[in-house]
Motif scaffolding. Structure first.
Motif, PDB file in Angstrom:
ATOM      1  N   ALA A 183       7.548   3.034  12.578  1.00 37.22           N
ATOM      2  CA  ALA A 183       6.583   4.107  12.726  1.00 37.22           C
ATOM      3  C   ALA A 183       6.899   4.694  14.335  1.00 37.22           C
ATOM      4  CB  ALA A 183       5.939   3.438  12.794  1.00 37.22           C
ATOM      5  N   GLU A 184       7.457   4.023  15.523  1.00 34.99           N
ATOM      6  CA  GLU A 184       7.261   4.970  17.001  1.00 34.99           C
ATOM      7  C   GLU A 184       8.127   5.727  16.658  1.00 34.99           C
ATOM      8  OE1 GLU A 184       8.313   1.555  19.622  1.00 34.99           O
ATOM      9  OE2 GLU A 184       6.350   0.398  19.044  1.00 34.99           O
ATOM     10  N   GLN A 235       3.998  -0.945   8.809  1.00 39.78           N
ATOM     11  CA  GLN A 235       3.324  -0.674   7.312  1.00 39.78           C
ATOM     12  C   GLN A 235       3.971  -0.730   5.730  1.00 39.78           C
ATOM     13  OE1 GLN A 235       3.346   3.223   7.380  1.00 39.78           O
ATOM     14  NE2 GLN A 235       2.150   3.663   5.559  1.00 39.78           N
ATOM     15  N   ARG A 236       3.408  -1.567   5.131  1.00 40.97           N
ATOM     16  CA  ARG A 236       4.350  -2.323   3.324  1.00 40.97           C
ATOM     17  C   ARG A 236       3.756  -1.150   2.364  1.00 40.97           C
ATOM     18  NH1 ARG A 236       7.270  -6.728   1.918  1.00 40.97           N
ATOM     19  NH2 ARG A 236       6.284  -7.716   3.470  1.00 40.97           N
ATOM     20  N   LEU A 237       4.109   0.004   1.314  1.00 39.09           N
ATOM     21  CA  LEU A 237       3.954   0.483   0.191  1.00 39.09           C
ATOM     22  C   LEU A 237       5.060   0.110  -0.868  1.00 39.09           C
ATOM     23  CD1 LEU A 237       6.196   3.197   2.452  1.00 39.09           C
ATOM     24  CD2 LEU A 237       3.077   3.239   2.547  1.00 39.09           C
ATOM     25  N   PHE A 238       4.419  -0.199  -1.506  1.00 42.43           N
ATOM     26  CA  PHE A 238       4.075  -0.889  -2.947  1.00 42.43           C
ATOM     27  C   PHE A 238       4.734   0.850  -3.544  1.00 42.43           C
ATOM     28  CE2 PHE A 238       1.516  -3.927  -0.635  1.00 42.43           C
ATOM     29  CZ  PHE A 238       2.257  -4.800  -1.072  1.00 42.43           C
ATOM     30  N   ILE A 288       6.367  11.472   0.706  1.00 43.94           N
ATOM     31  CA  ILE A 288       7.343  10.610   0.027  1.00 43.94           C
ATOM     32  C   ILE A 288       6.833  10.632  -1.799  1.00 43.94           C
ATOM     33  CG2 ILE A 288       7.000   8.190  -0.691  1.00 43.94           C
ATOM     34  CD1 ILE A 288       5.282   6.992   1.767  1.00 43.94           C
ATOM     35  N   GLN A 289       8.145  10.747  -1.968  1.00 44.84           N
ATOM     36  CA  GLN A 289       8.326  10.733  -3.551  1.00 44.84           C
ATOM     37  C   GLN A 289       9.141   9.570  -4.344  1.00 44.84           C
ATOM     38  OE1 GLN A 289       7.967  13.226  -4.909  1.00 44.84           O
ATOM     39  NE2 GLN A 289       6.711  14.370  -3.491  1.00 44.84           N
ATOM     40  N   PRO A 290       8.557   9.491  -5.309  1.00 47.42           N
ATOM     41  CA  PRO A 290       7.097   9.035  -5.722  1.00 47.42           C
ATOM     42  C   PRO A 290       6.135   8.489  -4.384  1.00 47.42           C
ATOM     43  CG  PRO A 290       7.831   7.600  -6.278  1.00 47.42           C
ATOM     44  CD  PRO A 290       9.356   7.642  -5.518  1.00 47.42           C
ATOM     45  N   LEU A 291       4.963   9.279  -4.480  1.00 48.67           N
ATOM     46  CA  LEU A 291       3.853   8.397  -3.595  1.00 48.67           C
ATOM     47  C   LEU A 291       3.965   6.819  -4.076  1.00 48.67           C
ATOM     48  CD1 LEU A 291       1.503  11.060  -3.842  1.00 48.67           C
ATOM     49  CD2 LEU A 291       2.864  10.371  -2.130  1.00 48.67           C
ATOM     50  N   PRO A 292       3.894   5.917  -3.171  1.00 49.55           N
ATOM     51  CA  PRO A 292       3.176   4.375  -3.149  1.00 49.55           C
ATOM     52  C   PRO A 292       2.396   4.761  -4.313  1.00 49.55           C
ATOM     53  CG  PRO A 292       3.026   5.241  -1.323  1.00 49.55           C
ATOM     54  CD  PRO A 292       3.744   6.579  -2.079  1.00 49.55           C
ATOM     55  N   ALA A 293       2.146   2.626  -4.950  1.00 47.16           N
ATOM     56  CA  ALA A 293       0.653   2.740  -6.078  1.00 47.16           C
ATOM     57  C   ALA A 293      -0.341   2.860  -5.197  1.00 47.16           C
ATOM     58  CB  ALA A 293       0.856   1.492  -6.609  1.00 47.16           C
ATOM     59  N   ARG A 294       0.582   1.835  -3.754  1.00 46.28           N
ATOM     60  CA  ARG A 294      -0.887   1.949  -3.124  1.00 46.28           C
ATOM     61  C   ARG A 294       0.278   1.190  -1.365  1.00 46.28           C
ATOM     62  NH1 ARG A 294      -1.190  -4.185  -3.065  1.00 46.28           N
ATOM     63  NH2 ARG A 294       0.270  -5.331  -4.066  1.00 46.28           N
ATOM     64  N   THR A 295      -0.689   0.843  -0.620  1.00 43.02           N
ATOM     65  CA  THR A 295       0.122   0.649   0.995  1.00 43.02           C
ATOM     66  C   THR A 295      -1.225  -0.075   1.733  1.00 43.02           C
ATOM     67  OG1 THR A 295       0.843   3.159   0.711  1.00 43.02           O
ATOM     68  CG2 THR A 295       0.083   2.105   2.989  1.00 43.02           C
ATOM     69  N   THR A 296      -0.602  -0.912   2.598  1.00 38.24           N
ATOM     70  CA  THR A 296      -1.537  -2.042   3.476  1.00 38.24           C
ATOM     71  C   THR A 296      -0.709  -1.959   5.321  1.00 38.24           C
ATOM     72  OG1 THR A 296       0.191  -3.347   2.957  1.00 38.24           O
ATOM     73  CG2 THR A 296      -1.699  -3.701   1.764  1.00 38.24           C
ATOM     74  N   ILE A 297      -1.558  -2.195   5.788  1.00 38.00           N
ATOM     75  CA  ILE A 297      -0.935  -2.443   6.724  1.00 38.00           C
ATOM     76  C   ILE A 297      -1.379  -3.286   7.338  1.00 38.00           C
ATOM     77  CG2 ILE A 297      -1.189  -1.698   9.438  1.00 38.00           C
ATOM     78  CD1 ILE A 297      -1.516   0.692   7.651  1.00 38.00           C
ATOM     79  N   GLU A 298       0.274  -3.958   7.976  1.00 39.63           N
ATOM     80  CA  GLU A 298      -0.222  -5.802   7.949  1.00 39.63           C
ATOM     81  C   GLU A 298       0.857  -5.702   9.677  1.00 39.63           C
ATOM     82  OE1 GLU A 298       3.290  -7.154   6.082  1.00 39.63           O
ATOM     83  OE2 GLU A 298       1.972  -6.374   3.580  1.00 39.63           O
ATOM     84  N   ALA A 299       0.840  -7.021   9.975  1.00 36.68           N
ATOM     85  CA  ALA A 299       1.321  -6.480  11.745  1.00 36.68           C
ATOM     86  C   ALA A 299       2.497  -6.363  11.977  1.00 36.68           C
ATOM     87  CB  ALA A 299       0.707  -8.712  11.885  1.00 36.68           C
ATOM     88  N   ASN A 300       3.290  -6.655  10.776  1.00 36.98           N
ATOM     89  CA  ASN A 300       4.368  -6.182  11.503  1.00 36.98           C
ATOM     90  C   ASN A 300       5.078  -4.614  10.932  1.00 36.98           C
ATOM     91  OD1 ASN A 300       4.839  -7.757   8.626  1.00 36.98           O
ATOM     92  ND2 ASN A 300       6.608  -8.332   9.731  1.00 36.98           N
TER      93      ASN A 300
END
Length: 170
Positions: A103-104, A125-128, A111-123
């Protein structure tokens, strides 16, 4: 010879003053320059300076996916990163973790296809992503480099971590 004197007449009838030693040195430098520029053009065609060519991208093979990312890019230029998920009959949901170092350096424009959900974690960004047919699939991230220089970052596909490297030209 002063500036008002005429140059001597050569055997072939031409009346000009030439400095043969200087001309031969100039021709040698000129031919070396042609070779140097030919090497630069060949390197650019191979993708050494980014924006296409076989050397501009790198493919990393994982157990559960294939990650294709820009090895060489351009600052403020667009690139693509493709994740090809391999078929997994056990799970219909796949995850992709992009580290904070990613990210830096890169901004995700699409993003193709768009993720179903996204979470921010300590290390990072996780895309599902949901693959209802369980046959894998391809996720394409359209990126824009935000900083010039070397970039080391991690990508995790499901639970497999891979460290990647890109060099961003100014």
């Amino acid at each position: 010879m002063s500036s008002f004197e005429k140059p001597a007449v050569r055997k072939d009838g031409l009346q000009l003053e030439e400095h043969r030693g200087f001309q031969e040195r100039f021709w040698t430098i000129e031919r070396f320059s042609w070779g140097f520029f030919a090497v630069i053009i060949f390197a650019a065609l191979l993708g050494v300076f980014g924006s296409g060519g076989p050397l501009a991208t790198k493919v990393s093979e994982l157990e559960r996916a294939v990650v294709e990312h820009p090895r060489i890019g351009r600052w403020e230029g667009t690139d693509e990163m493709a994740i090809r998920f391999k078929p997994d009959p056990a799970s219909s949901e796949r995850s992709l973790l992009l580290s904070n170092a990613f990210a830096e350096v890169f901004q995700i424009e699409d993003i193709q296809p768009l993720p179903a959900r996204t979470t921010i974690e300590a290390n990072g960004q996780r895309l599902f992503f949901v693959s209802p047919a369980r046959n894998g699939g391809v996720v394409t991230l359209h990126l824009r480099a935000q900083a010039a220089g070397p970039a080391n970052f991690d990508v995790m596909v499901d639970d497999e971590l891979v460290s990647l490297f890109s060099f961003i030209f100014p």
